[in-house]
Design a protein around this motif. Structure first.
Motif, PDB file in Angstrom:
ATOM      1  N   SER A  55      42.721  52.084  55.441  1.00 40.99           N
ATOM      2  CA  SER A  55      43.357  52.938  56.441  1.00 40.99           C
ATOM      3  C   SER A  55      42.355  54.066  56.696  1.00 40.99           C
ATOM      4  CB  SER A  55      44.713  53.446  55.964  1.00 40.99           C
ATOM      5  OG  SER A  55      44.593  54.051  54.686  1.00 40.99           O
ATOM      6  N   ASP A  56      42.611  55.271  56.141  1.00 39.73           N
ATOM      7  CA  ASP A  56      41.593  56.329  56.197  1.00 39.73           C
ATOM      8  C   ASP A  56      40.521  56.089  55.144  1.00 39.73           C
ATOM      9  OD1 ASP A  56      42.924  57.575  58.264  1.00 39.73           O
ATOM     10  OD2 ASP A  56      44.116  58.827  56.910  1.00 39.73           O
ATOM     11  N   THR A  57      40.926  55.510  54.030  1.00 41.43           N
ATOM     12  CA  THR A  57      39.996  55.179  52.956  1.00 41.43           C
ATOM     13  C   THR A  57      40.152  53.708  52.602  1.00 41.43           C
ATOM     14  OG1 THR A  57      41.599  55.799  51.254  1.00 41.43           O
ATOM     15  CG2 THR A  57      40.094  57.520  52.030  1.00 41.43           C
ATOM     16  N   GLU A  58      39.250  53.202  51.778  1.00 43.51           N
ATOM     17  CA  GLU A  58      39.291  51.793  51.378  1.00 43.51           C
ATOM     18  C   GLU A  58      39.721  51.682  49.921  1.00 43.51           C
ATOM     19  OE1 GLU A  58      35.957  48.579  50.224  1.00 43.51           O
ATOM     20  OE2 GLU A  58      36.012  49.014  52.378  1.00 43.51           O
ATOM     21  N   SER A  59      40.655  50.765  49.655  1.00 36.21           N
ATOM     22  CA  SER A  59      41.072  50.443  48.295  1.00 36.21           C
ATOM     23  C   SER A  59      40.649  49.015  48.004  1.00 36.21           C
ATOM     24  CB  SER A  59      42.597  50.578  48.143  1.00 36.21           C
ATOM     25  OG  SER A  59      43.030  51.881  48.436  1.00 36.21           O
ATOM     26  N   ARG A  60      40.022  48.804  46.852  1.00 34.87           N
ATOM     27  CA  ARG A  60      39.514  47.489  46.505  1.00 34.87           C
ATOM     28  C   ARG A  60      39.796  47.214  45.031  1.00 34.87           C
ATOM     29  NH1 ARG A  60      34.870  44.261  48.353  1.00 34.87           N
ATOM     30  NH2 ARG A  60      34.543  45.863  49.958  1.00 34.87           N
ATOM     31  N   GLY A  61      40.083  45.950  44.701  1.00 33.90           N
ATOM     32  CA  GLY A  61      40.336  45.615  43.310  1.00 33.90           C
ATOM     33  C   GLY A  61      40.185  44.132  43.045  1.00 33.90           C
ATOM     34  N   TRP A  62      39.885  43.817  41.795  1.00 37.16           N
ATOM     35  CA  TRP A  62      39.759  42.433  41.336  1.00 37.16           C
ATOM     36  C   TRP A  62      40.936  42.102  40.427  1.00 37.16           C
ATOM     37  CZ3 TRP A  62      35.757  38.882  42.366  1.00 37.16           C
ATOM     38  CH2 TRP A  62      34.712  39.388  43.142  1.00 37.16           C
ATOM     39  N   GLY A  63      41.271  40.821  40.365  1.00 34.02           N
ATOM     40  CA  GLY A  63      42.358  40.413  39.499  1.00 34.02           C
ATOM     41  C   GLY A  63      42.605  38.917  39.578  1.00 34.02           C
ATOM     42  N   ALA A  64      43.679  38.489  38.922  1.00 30.67           N
ATOM     43  CA  ALA A  64      44.095  37.079  38.923  1.00 30.67           C
ATOM     44  C   ALA A  64      45.555  37.014  39.340  1.00 30.67           C
ATOM     45  CB  ALA A  64      43.896  36.451  37.551  1.00 30.67           C
ATOM     46  N   VAL A  65      45.883  36.064  40.217  1.00 28.00           N
ATOM     47  CA  VAL A  65      47.254  35.921  40.719  1.00 28.00           C
ATOM     48  C   VAL A  65      47.639  34.445  40.750  1.00 28.00           C
ATOM     49  CG1 VAL A  65      47.340  38.028  42.098  1.00 28.00           C
ATOM     50  CG2 VAL A  65      46.371  35.942  43.075  1.00 28.00           C
ATOM     51  N   PRO A  66      48.907  34.133  40.504  1.00 29.51           N
ATOM     52  CA  PRO A  66      49.367  32.738  40.639  1.00 29.51           C
ATOM     53  C   PRO A  66      49.697  32.427  42.093  1.00 29.51           C
ATOM     54  CG  PRO A  66      51.162  34.107  39.856  1.00 29.51           C
ATOM     55  CD  PRO A  66      49.951  35.015  39.956  1.00 29.51           C
ATOM     56  N   THR A  67      49.415  31.201  42.528  1.00 32.43           N
ATOM     57  CA  THR A  67      49.802  30.726  43.852  1.00 32.43           C
ATOM     58  C   THR A  67      50.368  29.315  43.688  1.00 32.43           C
ATOM     59  OG1 THR A  67      47.687  29.686  44.435  1.00 32.43           O
ATOM     60  CG2 THR A  67      47.898  32.040  44.843  1.00 32.43           C
ATOM     61  N   TYR A  68      50.905  28.769  44.768  1.00 30.84           N
ATOM     62  CA  TYR A  68      51.425  27.402  44.678  1.00 30.84           C
ATOM     63  C   TYR A  68      51.298  26.694  46.018  1.00 30.84           C
ATOM     64  CZ  TYR A  68      55.669  29.513  46.681  1.00 30.84           C
ATOM     65  OH  TYR A  68      56.552  30.190  47.476  1.00 30.84           O
ATOM     66  N   TYR A  69      51.404  25.357  45.964  1.00 31.69           N
ATOM     67  CA  TYR A  69      51.236  24.504  47.148  1.00 31.69           C
ATOM     68  C   TYR A  69      52.294  23.397  47.064  1.00 31.69           C
ATOM     69  CZ  TYR A  69      48.438  22.178  50.816  1.00 31.69           C
ATOM     70  OH  TYR A  69      47.996  21.621  51.988  1.00 31.69           O
TER      71      TYR A  69
END
Length: 343
Positions: free
Chosen positions: A255-269
């Motif tokens: 938005s006015d600033t940038e937020s960034r991060g790394w991580g692991a998330v579950p997904t499905y198909y």
């Protein structure tokens, strides 16, 4: 740019279809292959890629839906080649916005013996939030300026794929004669971005501190699941495919600033198919749904969800030997196979 993306996806489809087709054949006791039958297809379909935004600070959630519509189309499957052309029809889409930006949704699903490969290339212009999800207005929240681009590939290896034809359920190129199932493993890679000319969420409902104007992501990881077909009587079938994935990657929100991060998330198909598939005709419905949770960064908690549902009516005929030879000369799969063999 769009023309290049179409050509790239078509090239990948042809190349990988030919390569993966070499992973052995089917067990004839379970699967009847029909490459020489011409299947003419009439269908209705709808493709979409939604952006689901959850706002913990206000305990609310919003779904940005694209300006896609219900398509009517024609297609065919012959000599392992499937081609479909469909367009949104006016009387089927009374609520579709007129003169909004062009959208392109490319989805290629390759079901070869022991192999599943999915390519996704979505490029959408124009989104909205339905009025039912808003508390400050009774009108849809329209964002003609919003753009979303998402690309990805999903690859799976079926351990008992010689007994299970997912092409029988998806394109009706084969016939599944006996019930079968197979576990599978694989991997997937996805990346994308979304942006607008101003803050995307309704400013009357969402504080600026958790609002954003653009975002991007990239994530990849292994998956595993189960696929199976239940054959009921002569020709009736139910097919299901389910996979879970652990994606590692990053997200960024601006938005006015940038937020960034790394991580692991579950997904499905998830995929579901059902109907009747016989020697002469087939009628069936199918649904493909990919959930892609994005890495949470601070208060930003989003998911990109892609779907495709279709109703198919297929009539199969046996062309003459002359037509077969003539088509084989122009079939890009045959041409590519010959080029690869010469090399």
């Amino acid at each position: 740019m769009i023309r290049f993306q179409v050509l790239l996806v078509c090239f990948l489809f042809l190349t990988f279809h030919n390569v993966f087709g070499q992973f052995g054949g089917y067990d004839s006791a379970y699967v009847e292959t029909q490459p020489d039958k011409f299947g003419l297809r009439l269908y209705l379909s709808k493709k979409y890629t939604d952006l689901n935004v959850r706002v913990p600070e206000t305990s609310s959630s919003y779904i940005f839906r694209p300006n896609s519509g219900l398509n009517m189309g024609l297609g065919f499957t012959y000599q392992n080649l499937s081609i479909n052309i469909a367009f949104p029809v006016g009387f089927l889409n009374p609520d579709r916005q007129k003169d909004w930006p062009f959208s392109l949704d490319l989805q290629s699903h390759i079901y070869a013996p022991k192999i599943i490969v999915d390519f996704f290339g979505q490029f959408y212009g124009g989104y909205k939030i339905d009025a039912e999800e808003l508390s400050e207005t009774n009108e849809d929240y329209l964002r003609e300026d919003m753009r979303l681009a998402s690309v990805g590939v999903n690859f799976n290896y079926l351990f008992s794929g010689e007994k299970l034809s997912l092409a029988a359920a998806f394109t009706q190129a084969d016939i599944q004669k006996k019930s079968a199932y197979s576990p599978f493993v694989g991997f997937e890679v996805y990346g994308g971005r979304m942006k607008g000319d101003s803050l995307l969420l309704p400013t009357a409902e969402v504080p600026a501190s958790v609002n954003f104007q653009q975002a991007g992501y990239f994530q990849a990881g292994p998956n595993a699941g189960m696929a199976g077909t239940l054959v009921i009587g002569r020709g009736f079938f139910l097919t299901g495919v389910a996979a879970v994935n652990l994606s590692v990657g990053y997200s960024k929100w601006e938005s006015d600033t940038e937020s960034r991060g790394w991580g692991a998330v579950p997904t499905y198909y998830l995929r579901g198919f059902g109907g009747y598939n016989g020697e002469r005709f087939s009628v069936n419905v199918n649904y493909v749904y990919k959930n892609l949770n994005l890495v949470k960064v601070g208060d930003y908690d989003q998911a990109v969800n892609t779907g495709n549902y279709r109703v198919n009516l297929i009539y199969k005929i046996m062309p003459s030997e002359k037509f077969k030879k003539g088509f084989n000369k122009v079939n890009p799969l045959s041409i590519l196979s010959q080029l690869l063999t010469r090399q």
